[in-house]
Design a protein around this motif. Structure first.
Motif, PDB file in Angstrom:
ATOM      1  N   VAL A  82       0.847  -1.188   0.000  1.00 56.01           N
ATOM      2  CA  VAL A  82       0.000   0.000   0.000  1.00 56.01           C
ATOM      3  C   VAL A  82       0.887   1.245   0.000  1.00 56.01           C
ATOM      4  O   VAL A  82       1.859   1.323   0.762  1.00 56.01           O
ATOM      5  N   ALA A  83       0.537   2.212  -0.850  1.00 56.57           N
ATOM      6  CA  ALA A  83       1.228   3.502  -0.859  1.00 56.57           C
ATOM      7  C   ALA A  83       0.499   4.443   0.084  1.00 56.57           C
ATOM      8  O   ALA A  83      -0.707   4.690  -0.078  1.00 56.57           O
ATOM      9  N   ASP A  84       1.207   4.974   1.093  1.00 61.38           N
ATOM     10  CA  ASP A  84       0.627   5.899   2.069  1.00 61.38           C
ATOM     11  C   ASP A  84       1.241   7.281   1.849  1.00 61.38           C
ATOM     12  O   ASP A  84       2.434   7.498   2.087  1.00 61.38           O
ATOM     13  N   TYR A  85       0.406   8.212   1.416  1.00 63.06           N
ATOM     14  CA  TYR A  85       0.854   9.541   1.020  1.00 63.06           C
ATOM     15  C   TYR A  85       1.425  10.332   2.201  1.00 63.06           C
ATOM     16  O   TYR A  85       2.518  10.887   2.124  1.00 63.06           O
ATOM     17  N   HIS A  86       0.686  10.372   3.300  1.00 67.02           N
ATOM     18  CA  HIS A  86       1.126  11.175   4.445  1.00 67.02           C
ATOM     19  C   HIS A  86       2.263  10.518   5.222  1.00 67.02           C
ATOM     20  O   HIS A  86       3.132  11.206   5.758  1.00 67.02           O
ATOM     21  N   ALA A  87       2.260   9.195   5.306  1.00 60.87           N
ATOM     22  CA  ALA A  87       3.332   8.493   6.019  1.00 60.87           C
ATOM     23  C   ALA A  87       4.611   8.423   5.192  1.00 60.87           C
ATOM     24  O   ALA A  87       5.658   8.018   5.711  1.00 60.87           O
ATOM     25  N   ARG A  88       4.501   8.816   3.913  1.00 61.80           N
ATOM     26  CA  ARG A  88       5.651   8.779   2.994  1.00 61.80           C
ATOM     27  C   ARG A  88       6.302   7.400   2.976  1.00 61.80           C
ATOM     28  O   ARG A  88       7.527   7.259   3.032  1.00 61.80           O
ATOM     29  N   SER A  89       5.461   6.382   2.914  1.00 61.82           N
ATOM     30  CA  SER A  89       5.950   5.006   3.026  1.00 61.82           C
ATOM     31  C   SER A  89       5.172   4.080   2.091  1.00 61.82           C
ATOM     32  O   SER A  89       4.034   4.380   1.686  1.00 61.82           O
ATOM     33  N   ILE A  90       5.821   2.962   1.801  1.00 61.52           N
ATOM     34  CA  ILE A  90       5.161   1.836   1.152  1.00 61.52           C
ATOM     35  C   ILE A  90       5.087   0.735   2.202  1.00 61.52           C
ATOM     36  O   ILE A  90       6.119   0.213   2.638  1.00 61.52           O
ATOM     37  N   PRO A 145       4.393   9.308  -1.976  1.00 60.59           N
ATOM     38  CA  PRO A 145       3.934   8.196  -2.836  1.00 60.59           C
ATOM     39  C   PRO A 145       2.438   8.264  -3.103  1.00 60.59           C
ATOM     40  O   PRO A 145       1.646   8.627  -2.229  1.00 60.59           O
ATOM     41  N   HIS A 146       2.092   7.940  -4.320  1.00 62.80           N
ATOM     42  CA  HIS A 146       0.674   7.897  -4.678  1.00 62.80           C
ATOM     43  C   HIS A 146       0.280   6.544  -5.252  1.00 62.80           C
ATOM     44  O   HIS A 146      -0.692   5.938  -4.821  1.00 62.80           O
ATOM     45  N   SER A 206       5.068   5.531  -7.613  1.00 63.67           N
ATOM     46  CA  SER A 206       5.091   6.869  -8.213  1.00 63.67           C
ATOM     47  C   SER A 206       5.184   7.924  -7.115  1.00 63.67           C
ATOM     48  O   SER A 206       4.640   7.753  -6.021  1.00 63.67           O
ATOM     49  N   ASP A 207       5.872   8.995  -7.406  1.00 64.89           N
ATOM     50  CA  ASP A 207       6.109  10.067  -6.434  1.00 64.89           C
ATOM     51  C   ASP A 207       5.621  11.382  -7.043  1.00 64.89           C
ATOM     52  O   ASP A 207       6.177  11.855  -8.045  1.00 64.89           O
ATOM     53  N   VAL A 208       4.581  11.985  -6.440  1.00 68.54           N
ATOM     54  CA  VAL A 208       4.035  13.214  -7.009  1.00 68.54           C
ATOM     55  C   VAL A 208       4.952  14.405  -6.743  1.00 68.54           C
ATOM     56  O   VAL A 208       4.835  15.435  -7.415  1.00 68.54           O
ATOM     57  N   ARG A 209       5.847  14.288  -5.787  1.00 64.55           N
ATOM     58  CA  ARG A 209       6.762  15.393  -5.486  1.00 64.55           C
ATOM     59  C   ARG A 209       7.887  15.461  -6.526  1.00 64.55           C
ATOM     60  O   ARG A 209       8.130  16.525  -7.128  1.00 64.55           O
ATOM     61  N   SER A 210       8.575  14.359  -6.732  1.00 68.08           N
ATOM     62  CA  SER A 210       9.688  14.359  -7.694  1.00 68.08           C
ATOM     63  C   SER A 210       9.218  14.139  -9.123  1.00 68.08           C
ATOM     64  O   SER A 210      10.000  14.283 -10.064  1.00 68.08           O
ATOM     65  N   LYS A 211       7.949  13.761  -9.292  1.00 66.77           N
ATOM     66  CA  LYS A 211       7.375  13.454 -10.605  1.00 66.77           C
ATOM     67  C   LYS A 211       8.131  12.319 -11.293  1.00 66.77           C
ATOM     68  O   LYS A 211       8.341  12.340 -12.510  1.00 66.77           O
ATOM     69  N   CYS A 212       8.517  11.351 -10.462  1.00 70.10           N
ATOM     70  CA  CYS A 212       9.242  10.183 -10.970  1.00 70.10           C
ATOM     71  C   CYS A 212       8.549   8.891 -10.538  1.00 70.10           C
ATOM     72  O   CYS A 212       7.743   8.876  -9.602  1.00 70.10           O
ATOM     73  N   VAL A 213       8.908   7.839 -11.220  1.00 74.35           N
ATOM     74  CA  VAL A 213       8.481   6.490 -10.849  1.00 74.35           C
ATOM     75  C   VAL A 213       9.739   5.694 -10.530  1.00 74.35           C
ATOM     76  O   VAL A 213      10.707   5.712 -11.313  1.00 74.35           O
ATOM     77  N   TYR A 214       9.728   5.010  -9.389  1.00 73.62           N
ATOM     78  CA  TYR A 214      10.907   4.277  -8.935  1.00 73.62           C
ATOM     79  C   TYR A 214      10.644   2.771  -8.974  1.00 73.62           C
ATOM     80  O   TYR A 214       9.584   2.301  -8.543  1.00 73.62           O
ATOM     81  N   ILE A 215      11.633   2.035  -9.474  1.00 70.00           N
ATOM     82  CA  ILE A 215      11.582   0.575  -9.449  1.00 70.00           C
ATOM     83  C   ILE A 215      12.522   0.116  -8.341  1.00 70.00           C
ATOM     84  O   ILE A 215      13.739   0.342  -8.401  1.00 70.00           O
ATOM     85  N   TYR A 216      11.949  -0.519  -7.332  1.00 68.16           N
ATOM     86  CA  TYR A 216      12.661  -0.810  -6.084  1.00 68.16           C
ATOM     87  C   TYR A 216      12.833  -2.317  -5.918  1.00 68.16           C
ATOM     88  O   TYR A 216      11.876  -3.085  -5.999  1.00 68.16           O
ATOM     89  N   ASP A 217      14.078  -2.748  -5.684  1.00 65.47           N
ATOM     90  CA  ASP A 217      14.391  -4.149  -5.430  1.00 65.47           C
ATOM     91  C   ASP A 217      14.224  -4.418  -3.936  1.00 65.47           C
ATOM     92  O   ASP A 217      14.985  -3.909  -3.116  1.00 65.47           O
ATOM     93  N   VAL A 218      13.226  -5.224  -3.608  1.00 66.53           N
ATOM     94  CA  VAL A 218      12.928  -5.492  -2.198  1.00 66.53           C
ATOM     95  C   VAL A 218      14.074  -6.240  -1.534  1.00 66.53           C
ATOM     96  O   VAL A 218      14.416  -5.975  -0.370  1.00 66.53           O
TER      97      VAL A 218
END
Length: 525
Positions: free
Chosen positions: A91-99, A119-120, A133-145
Motif C-alpha cells: 500500500v502507498a501511504d501519502y502522508h506516512a511517505r511510506s510503502i 507516494p501515490h 510513483s512520487d508526485v513530489r519528484s514526478k518520478c516512478v521508482y523501481i525498487y528491489d525489495v
C-alpha cells in the motif's frame, strides 16, 4: 519488439455481475475507496482512505479481514494498493511517505521509507520488485525489495512547458511496460521497464485519469474519475471504446483491476465495488491461435454443454540428484531402488488415479487414450439417452411406442418404463438426423460389436472399435461411478544437458513441485 496477443471478443454491453458496499461495522465514517486489487485466489483488496484501512473481501463480497487502522504499520493516508507476485499486499501511504507491505493475512512485513517523498501509486512486477510513483519528484521508482535499492528511476516529465503529476501506476501483464496515469497532463504515459518513453495516450474527453490496469492481452483500462467511465485502450495506445460508463451505473471510478476470471473490478470513491463481465466466454489461447473458424467451432461446442475434466499434470523439477524420482515413486506407492532407477534421462511419465484424495493407484501408460475414448463414449451414450427419454416421455400415456425409419412407422409393445428399448428395425433416428445402430442400445451377450450388419449409413462409420465399446457400455449404466482425479506425473531429468528441451513441455496448466536438497546450500540444491 512489442508482442500483441489476440484481442478478446468484447461484449456489446457489459454485464454487471456483482456490486457490494465496503462499509464495515468498525468503520467510523462512510468509506472512500482509493484503490482496488484482485488477488489470484479470487479475493478483492481495497484501501479505504477515510477509515485508513485495508479491507479484504471474498469474490462474493463478504468481508474476510481488515487491517492497517492500528499497529506499527498504521495507515495515515492510503492512496493505492497492489498484490505483489508473492501474494503480499503493498500500500502507498501519502502522508506516512511510506510503502507498507503485509502478508495476505494482514501480518506486517516491512515499511519502505525514504524511497519516495509523496507516494501515490504502487505496483509490482513479475520479478518481485515494487514500482512506486512520487508526485513530489514526478518520478516512478523501481525498487528491489531484496537488495533494498532503487533499480531504476523513470521521470514522467516529457516537456518542461507541460505540467505533470504521476498518480496511479501499473505494470503491463503483456510486456512489463510501466504505465502511469498523469493527473495534470490528462493522459496516461507508457514507458519500457528500462525507462524509455514509449507513448502517451491522450483523449480530449479524459479528465484527470486515476486508476490503471492491464489485461493478459495487454489492453489498458483507465478509470476516468470525473467522467464516470472506463477507457479501453490497445497495447499500442489506440482508443477502443468506453467500456463502462455512467449509463451502466458507474459512479466516480477511482481504480480498476482484472480478476482471475477475466472480469473487470472497479472501485468507486463512494465505497462500492462493481464487477463487470466485459468479454465473451473465455477461449483458450490454443484455440485462439487456430483462427476465427476454430474459435467459432469451440464456442458452438460450448453452447451444447461443458464437462468438468478431473485430470491434472504434475511437474517435478529441480537439480539432479535431489530426489525427484524418489518422490514420484513414493506418491505412486512404488518402491524406489537407487540401482534400478538411477538418473532420469529426459522425462519419465507415470499416471495415477486418485479417489477421495486418499486412495492413489498407478495405472497403465495407455490410460490417457483410454480416458479419451471413455469420455467420447460417455458423451455419445448421454446423447442417445436424452433422445430415448424424450421418446419415453412422449409415449408415456400410450401402450406402445413408435420408431421411424424413412417414411414408415412401426409399432411394438413397450417393455416397461425406464428400460432400454430395442427398436424392431435396424436403426433409430437421433434428433439431429444421425443414425444409431440398434445393437448399441443393449449390452451384447458375447462381446459383439456392431459390424457389417450396421450399414454404412450408421453412426459407427469411421469410429474406432474402442469408442463403440465405450458407448455401448455407458448406454447401459444408470448410476455413474463417482468421478476420480487422474494425475500425470512428469519427472524432469535434472542434468543441465536436458534443460533446453524442458521448455517444450512446460505449460501453465500444471502444478509444479520444486524439489531441492536441504542438506546443500540453497543456490546449489
Amino acid at each position: 519488439m512489442l508482442r500483441i496477443t489476440d484481442t478478446p471478443n468484447i461484449l456489446t454491453h457489459v454485464q454487471l455481475i456483482r456490486t457490494f458496499n465496503t462499509r464495515t461495522q468498525s468503520d467510523t465514517a462512510d468509506p472512500q475507496l482509493y484503490g482496488v486489487a484482485a488477488a489470484k485466489n479470487g479475493e478483492i483488496v481495497v484501501v479505504d482512505r477515510r477509515n485508513r484501512k485495508v479491507k479484504v473481501y471474498s469474490p462474493l463480497g463478504q468481508l474476510i479481514r481488515e487491517f492497517g487502522a492500528h499497529g506499527k504499520q498504521k495507515l495515515h493516508y492510503p492512496r493505492a494498493v497492489t498484490i505483489l507476485v508473492n501474494g503480499n499486499i503493498a500500500v502507498a501511504d501519502y502522508h506516512a511517505r511510506s510503502i507498507f507491505v503485509w502478508t495476505p493475512l494482514g501480518e506486517p512485513i516491512t515499511a519502505i521509507r525514504g524511497l519516495v517523498e509523496e507516494p501515490h501509486g504502487v505496483a509490482g512486477d513479475i520479478q518481485g520488485n515494487i514500482i512506486a510513483s512520487d508526485v513530489r519528484s514526478k518520478c516512478v521508482y523501481i525498487y528491489d525489495v531484496n537488495s533494498e535499492s532503487v533499480l531504476n528511476t523513470i521521470s514522467t516529465i516529457r516537456d518542461s512547458e507541460e505540467p505533470t503529476l504521476p498518480r496511479y501506476v501499473t505494470v503491463s501483464r503483456l510486456n512489463s511496460d510501466v504505465i502511469v496515469s498523469d493527473e495534470l497532463g490528462d493522459c496516461v504515459q507508457v514507458f519500457t521497464h528500462q525507462g524509455k518513453h514509449r507513448y502517451s495516450y491522450h483523449n480530449e474527453e479524459i479528465k484527470e485519469p486515476s486508476g490503471v490496469c492491464t489485461s493478459d492481452h495487454g489492453n489498458i483500462f483507465i478509470a476516468d474519475l470525473y467522467k464516470n467511465r472506463i477507457h479501453l485502450v490497445t497495447p499500442t495506445g489506440e482508443f477502443q471504446q468506453f467500456i463502462v460508463t455512467g449509463d451502466d451505473g458507474l459512479n466516480h471510478p477511482s481504480d480498476v483491476d482484472i480478476d482471475r476470471d477475466g472480469n473487470m473490478v472497479v472501485s468507486e470513491s463512494g465505497g462500492d465495488i462493481k464487477i463487470f463481465k466485459y468479454i465473451k466466454d473465455y477461449v483458450p489461447p490454443e484455440i485462439r491461435s487456430l483462427g476465427d473458424e476454430f474459435m467459432k467451432i469451440y464456442n458452438e461446442a460450448c453452447q451444447s454443454g461443458t464437462r468438468s475434466v478431473f485430470r491434472e499434470r504434475i511437474m517435478l523439477v529441480g537439480d539432479h540428484g535431489v530426489g525427484k524420482t524418489h518422490l514420484a515413486k513414493k506418491l505412486s506407492g512404488e518402491e524406489y531402488n537407487q540401482d534400478k532407477h538411477g538418473t532420469t534421462n529426459g522425462i519419465e511419465r507415470s499416471e495415477l488415479e486418485v479417489l477421495h484424495s486418499t486412495n492413489w493407484a498407478k495405472v497403465s501408460s495407455s490410460s490417457a487414450t483410454q480416458s479419451f475414448t471413455e469420455e467420447v463414449g460417455r458423451v455419445v451414450a448421454e446423447k442417445y439417452d436424452t433422445v430415448r427419454r424424450s421418446t419415453e416421455t412422449a409415449s408415456s400415456s400410450e401402450e406402445c411406442i413408435y420408431t421411424r425409419t424413412g417414411s414408415e412407422f412401426t409399432e411394438r409393445e413397450t417393455q416397461g418404463r425406464g428400460e432400454i428399448m430395442r427398436p424392431t428395425d435396424s436403426e433409430l433416428k437421433l434428433a439431429d438426423g444421425n443414425n444409431v445402430a440398434a445393437d448399441m442400445v443393449e449390452t451384447p451377450a458375447e462381446h459383439h460389436v456392431p459390424g457389417e450388419e450396421a450399414a454404412s449409413t450408421t453412426i459407427w462409420d469411421g469410429i474406432p472399435r474402442e469408442v463403440q465399446w465405450s458407448t455401448i457400455k455407458h448406454s447401459t449404466i444408470t448410476d455413474r461411478a463417482e468421478d476420480h482425479v487422474q494425475l500425470s506425473f512428469w519427472d524432469f531429468g535434472g542434468e543441465r544437458v536436458f534443460y533446453t528441451t524442458h521448455q517444450t513441455f512446460l505449460t501453465r496448466r500444471a502444478v509444479y513441485i520444486l524439489v531441492f536438497d536441504l542438506t546443500k546450500d540453497f543456490p546449489k540444491g
